[in-house]
Write a protein that holds these residues in place. Sequence first.
Motif, mmCIF file in Angstrom:
data_model
loop_
_atom_site.group_PDB
_atom_site.id
_atom_site.type_symbol
_atom_site.label_atom_id
_atom_site.label_comp_id
_atom_site.label_asym_id
_atom_site.label_seq_id
_atom_site.Cartn_x
_atom_site.Cartn_y
_atom_site.Cartn_z
ATOM 1 N N HIS A 171 0.845 -1.200 0.000
ATOM 2 C CA HIS A 171 0.000 0.000 0.000
ATOM 3 C C HIS A 171 0.875 1.243 0.000
ATOM 4 O O HIS A 171 1.760 1.400 0.835
ATOM 5 C CB HIS A 171 -0.912 0.001 1.225
ATOM 6 C CG HIS A 171 -1.979 1.054 1.178
ATOM 7 N ND1 HIS A 171 -1.906 2.223 1.882
ATOM 8 C CD2 HIS A 171 -3.139 1.100 0.474
ATOM 9 C CE1 HIS A 171 -2.983 2.950 1.638
ATOM 10 N NE2 HIS A 171 -3.750 2.294 0.788
ATOM 11 N N GLU A 172 0.629 2.115 -0.986
ATOM 12 C CA GLU A 172 1.306 3.412 -1.037
ATOM 13 C C GLU A 172 0.331 4.481 -0.530
ATOM 14 O O GLU A 172 -0.696 4.174 0.051
ATOM 15 C CB GLU A 172 1.758 3.710 -2.469
ATOM 16 C CG GLU A 172 2.772 2.715 -3.006
ATOM 17 C CD GLU A 172 3.230 3.048 -4.415
ATOM 18 O OE1 GLU A 172 4.417 2.807 -4.717
ATOM 19 O OE2 GLU A 172 2.409 3.552 -5.217
ATOM 20 N N GLU A 173 0.634 5.738 -0.782
ATOM 21 C CA GLU A 173 -0.234 6.825 -0.324
ATOM 22 C C GLU A 173 -1.450 6.967 -1.245
ATOM 23 O O GLU A 173 -1.424 6.588 -2.409
ATOM 24 C CB GLU A 173 0.542 8.145 -0.294
ATOM 25 C CG GLU A 173 1.682 8.173 0.725
ATOM 26 C CD GLU A 173 2.418 9.497 0.703
ATOM 27 O OE1 GLU A 173 2.138 10.312 -0.207
ATOM 28 O OE2 GLU A 173 3.271 9.700 1.585
ATOM 29 N N ASN A 174 -2.521 7.519 -0.684
ATOM 30 C CA ASN A 174 -3.698 7.947 -1.443
ATOM 31 C C ASN A 174 -4.375 6.820 -2.227
ATOM 32 O O ASN A 174 -4.910 7.033 -3.309
ATOM 33 C CB ASN A 174 -3.325 9.086 -2.399
ATOM 34 C CG ASN A 174 -2.745 10.279 -1.670
ATOM 35 O OD1 ASN A 174 -3.211 10.644 -0.587
ATOM 36 N ND2 ASN A 174 -1.709 10.878 -2.234
ATOM 37 N N GLY A 175 -4.341 5.614 -1.675
ATOM 38 C CA GLY A 175 -5.084 4.525 -2.283
ATOM 39 C C GLY A 175 -4.375 3.807 -3.409
ATOM 40 O O GLY A 175 -5.000 3.002 -4.112
ATOM 41 N N TYR A 176 -3.101 4.069 -3.591
ATOM 42 C CA TYR A 176 -2.330 3.379 -4.621
ATOM 43 C C TYR A 176 -1.613 2.171 -4.015
ATOM 44 O O TYR A 176 -1.202 2.174 -2.850
ATOM 45 C CB TYR A 176 -1.312 4.323 -5.262
ATOM 46 C CG TYR A 176 -1.951 5.401 -6.098
ATOM 47 C CD1 TYR A 176 -2.244 5.183 -7.442
ATOM 48 C CD2 TYR A 176 -2.293 6.638 -5.552
ATOM 49 C CE1 TYR A 176 -2.845 6.163 -8.217
ATOM 50 C CE2 TYR A 176 -2.896 7.626 -6.315
ATOM 51 C CZ TYR A 176 -3.170 7.379 -7.648
ATOM 52 O OH TYR A 176 -3.772 8.355 -8.410
ATOM 53 N N TRP A 177 -1.456 1.152 -4.850
ATOM 54 C CA TRP A 177 -0.771 -0.079 -4.459
ATOM 55 C C TRP A 177 0.266 -0.391 -5.528
ATOM 56 O O TRP A 177 0.036 -0.191 -6.725
ATOM 57 C CB TRP A 177 -1.748 -1.243 -4.373
ATOM 58 C CG TRP A 177 -2.864 -1.055 -3.379
ATOM 59 C CD1 TRP A 177 -3.958 -0.249 -3.505
ATOM 60 C CD2 TRP A 177 -3.000 -1.699 -2.118
ATOM 61 N NE1 TRP A 177 -4.764 -0.347 -2.401
ATOM 62 C CE2 TRP A 177 -4.198 -1.245 -1.529
ATOM 63 C CE3 TRP A 177 -2.236 -2.632 -1.408
ATOM 64 C CZ2 TRP A 177 -4.655 -1.676 -0.289
ATOM 65 C CZ3 TRP A 177 -2.687 -3.074 -0.179
ATOM 66 C CH2 TRP A 177 -3.877 -2.597 0.375
ATOM 67 N N ALA A 178 1.441 -0.938 -5.122
ATOM 68 C CA ALA A 178 2.491 -1.218 -6.085
ATOM 69 C C ALA A 178 3.353 -2.386 -5.625
ATOM 70 O O ALA A 178 3.460 -2.679 -4.424
ATOM 71 C CB ALA A 178 3.362 0.015 -6.314
ATOM 72 N N GLY A 179 3.957 -3.045 -6.598
ATOM 73 C CA GLY A 179 4.905 -4.126 -6.327
ATOM 74 C C GLY A 179 5.753 -4.379 -7.554
ATOM 75 O O GLY A 179 5.338 -4.090 -8.681
ATOM 76 N N THR A 180 6.941 -4.931 -7.332
ATOM 77 C CA THR A 180 7.885 -5.164 -8.424
ATOM 78 C C THR A 180 8.379 -6.607 -8.377
ATOM 79 O O THR A 180 8.579 -7.169 -7.302
ATOM 80 C CB THR A 180 9.074 -4.189 -8.328
ATOM 81 O OG1 THR A 180 8.578 -2.847 -8.400
ATOM 82 C CG2 THR A 180 10.067 -4.416 -9.465
ATOM 83 N N THR A 181 8.562 -7.188 -9.560
ATOM 84 C CA THR A 181 9.035 -8.565 -9.648
ATOM 85 C C THR A 181 9.957 -8.719 -10.837
ATOM 86 O O THR A 181 9.872 -7.945 -11.806
ATOM 87 C CB THR A 181 7.842 -9.535 -9.797
ATOM 88 O OG1 THR A 181 8.331 -10.870 -9.898
ATOM 89 C CG2 THR A 181 7.001 -9.216 -11.021
ATOM 90 N N ASP A 182 10.830 -9.727 -10.768
ATOM 91 C CA ASP A 182 11.663 -10.050 -11.921
ATOM 92 C C ASP A 182 11.119 -11.258 -12.672
ATOM 93 O O ASP A 182 11.711 -11.729 -13.641
ATOM 94 C CB ASP A 182 13.115 -10.303 -11.492
ATOM 95 C CG ASP A 182 13.238 -11.450 -10.485
ATOM 96 O OD1 ASP A 182 12.212 -12.065 -10.144
ATOM 97 O OD2 ASP A 182 14.368 -11.700 -10.040
ATOM 98 N N LYS A 183 9.963 -11.766 -12.250
ATOM 99 C CA LYS A 183 9.366 -12.937 -12.902
ATOM 100 C C LYS A 183 8.544 -12.550 -14.132
ATOM 101 O O LYS A 183 8.540 -13.258 -15.135
ATOM 102 C CB LYS A 183 8.450 -13.678 -11.925
ATOM 103 C CG LYS A 183 9.146 -14.311 -10.736
ATOM 104 C CD LYS A 183 8.106 -15.019 -9.861
ATOM 105 C CE LYS A 183 8.733 -15.638 -8.625
ATOM 106 N NZ LYS A 183 7.704 -16.307 -7.781
ATOM 107 N N ALA A 184 7.819 -11.463 -14.049
ATOM 108 C CA ALA A 184 6.879 -11.085 -15.115
ATOM 109 C C ALA A 184 7.624 -10.484 -16.301
ATOM 110 O O ALA A 184 8.442 -9.576 -16.138
ATOM 111 C CB ALA A 184 5.855 -10.098 -14.580
#
Length: 594
Positions: A50-63
Amino acid sequence: METIIKRSPGMGCIIDEGLTTFRVWAPNAEKIFVTGTFNEWNAEDLELEHEENGYWAGTTDKAKQGDEYKYVIHNNDETFYRNDPYAFELTNSDGNSVIRDLNFDFGNDQYHLPSFNQLVIYELHVGTFNRKSADTVGTFEDVIEKLDYLKNLGINCIELLPVAEFPGGESWGYNPAHPFAIEQDYGGPNGLANLVKAAHQHGIGVIMDVVYNHFGPSDMDLWQFDGWSQNDKGGIYFYNDHRSETPWGDTRPDYGREEVRQYLRDNALMWIEKYRCDGLRMDATSYIRFEGGGLGEDTAIEEGNQMMREINAEIQEKYPHIITIAEDLKGHDMVTDTIENGGIGYGSQWDMNFVHPVREVLTDTHDDSRDLEKIAGALQFVQSKDAFKRIIYTESHDEVANGKARVPEEVQPGDAESAFAKKRALLGIVLTLTAPGIPMVFQGQEFMEDSYFQDTVELNWEKLEKHQGISRLVSDLIKIRTGEIVGYEGLRQQPIEIIHLNNDSKVLAYLRGEENSKVLIVINFSNTDFSEYNLDLAEQSNWKLRLNTVAKEYDDDFSEMEVYDPEIHAESKEEANTGTFEIPGYSALIFIQE
């Protein structure tokens, strides 16, 4: 020691240096995962933070590029599988999002649109323009096949009906399910990029039709995206009260939310920055401005105006050569007035004050009741004190469907091949290409297509073989208008002067342009031939006939009457000059000075 993976900025799916970042706006979600082919559709493998203001993020090296994916959104013990609102590609409108970038190779493309006063727009529908069979819709590649034809016709700009991913393969395109994805049946993102690149190589610009007044209403994962809604309405992307209602669905975006305005702004810039489009035509902007589309007493949506101003201001600052066009159809100067002067800032807008009166006069079944004052009003109407702030036409996708037909069919229902129908339809094309404004023609209009527009029926190219002469005439008119044929500078200038209007004879004459570059247009709206018709001319000029729309060279059904340069005579230098003209029935004559 824990490895910190750097997240890339931006929305949706961002590929950068072997890593893929997912970012999504879902303010009511409790947790979000990304599932896809890259993790064997494991619904709990890649959790977003969960980031600020209702944003969500994640990072991967699989995709990786080409992988399919969806968001898995949890809210109040419910789970929702959603496509990425920013997905650049989907397997289909009801399928999965596809990971991809839009880093196309446009080579050394430096194309810019001609100035607005040189434009002639050709509106086309990808699915029917060059459709090859009843079993498959037309594609971007099919349009590319016709670029040589359009170039030879004189066209310097095409306007595509919407190509954002919509349900099924046959549609006008005004029901976008996924605004950032490109219709797969048309050829997807690569197909569109190839079309723009090829068009630019032919010297033809591309204007994209976009729909921001509503979404869907079907195959639309934006609906109740993160599980929240009020009044059983659409959730975070939409108004959740009466303002959601439009004629096309209960899906008007909530322009009051900064995140929604950003979403639409990002979409507008995608067409320009990623696909190199040269302009945007925004559909039904009156339904962005007003709850009821501005019909009668209606409540304004000020935040809709704010959204459009923000988009126009950013485009004008970053890309001043790009044209933005509003399909507003209310005739309000506010739409095309500059933002500095309180306007919304569109470069031009579709003009109802031209198309409606012109079609009414042309399709009147009786010469006696044909009212040339309506034509004069259509010719002289000016938007925001600038002749080129309006798009003028007699046929568009709206004007040749929904119970309305092509102009030749409207002129003589059931006999669109008659000489009357062809001649009067050509008068509309002449008015469009000689009036002040940016002219537009609709696919097939140049060869007298008479079938009403359907997204299931291909354009009848056999008409082109049958009406090669008329197509050559329209091509000459287009090239006169763009300047490809020299000597008609007045058509690209602001002034127009009605010098003759006779509602008894049904003859209208007007001058276009400034001193030393004027063009004279004489039009007979009756079926009467005039062998000696006198027109008062303000100054003594050596007018030379350059085009006669009913000459036999264009169609065997046309006039036998010979037409020559007018005889100019005057009693004295102080008096007005009189020109004696031959004017065949239902003809338009174009003269230039020598």
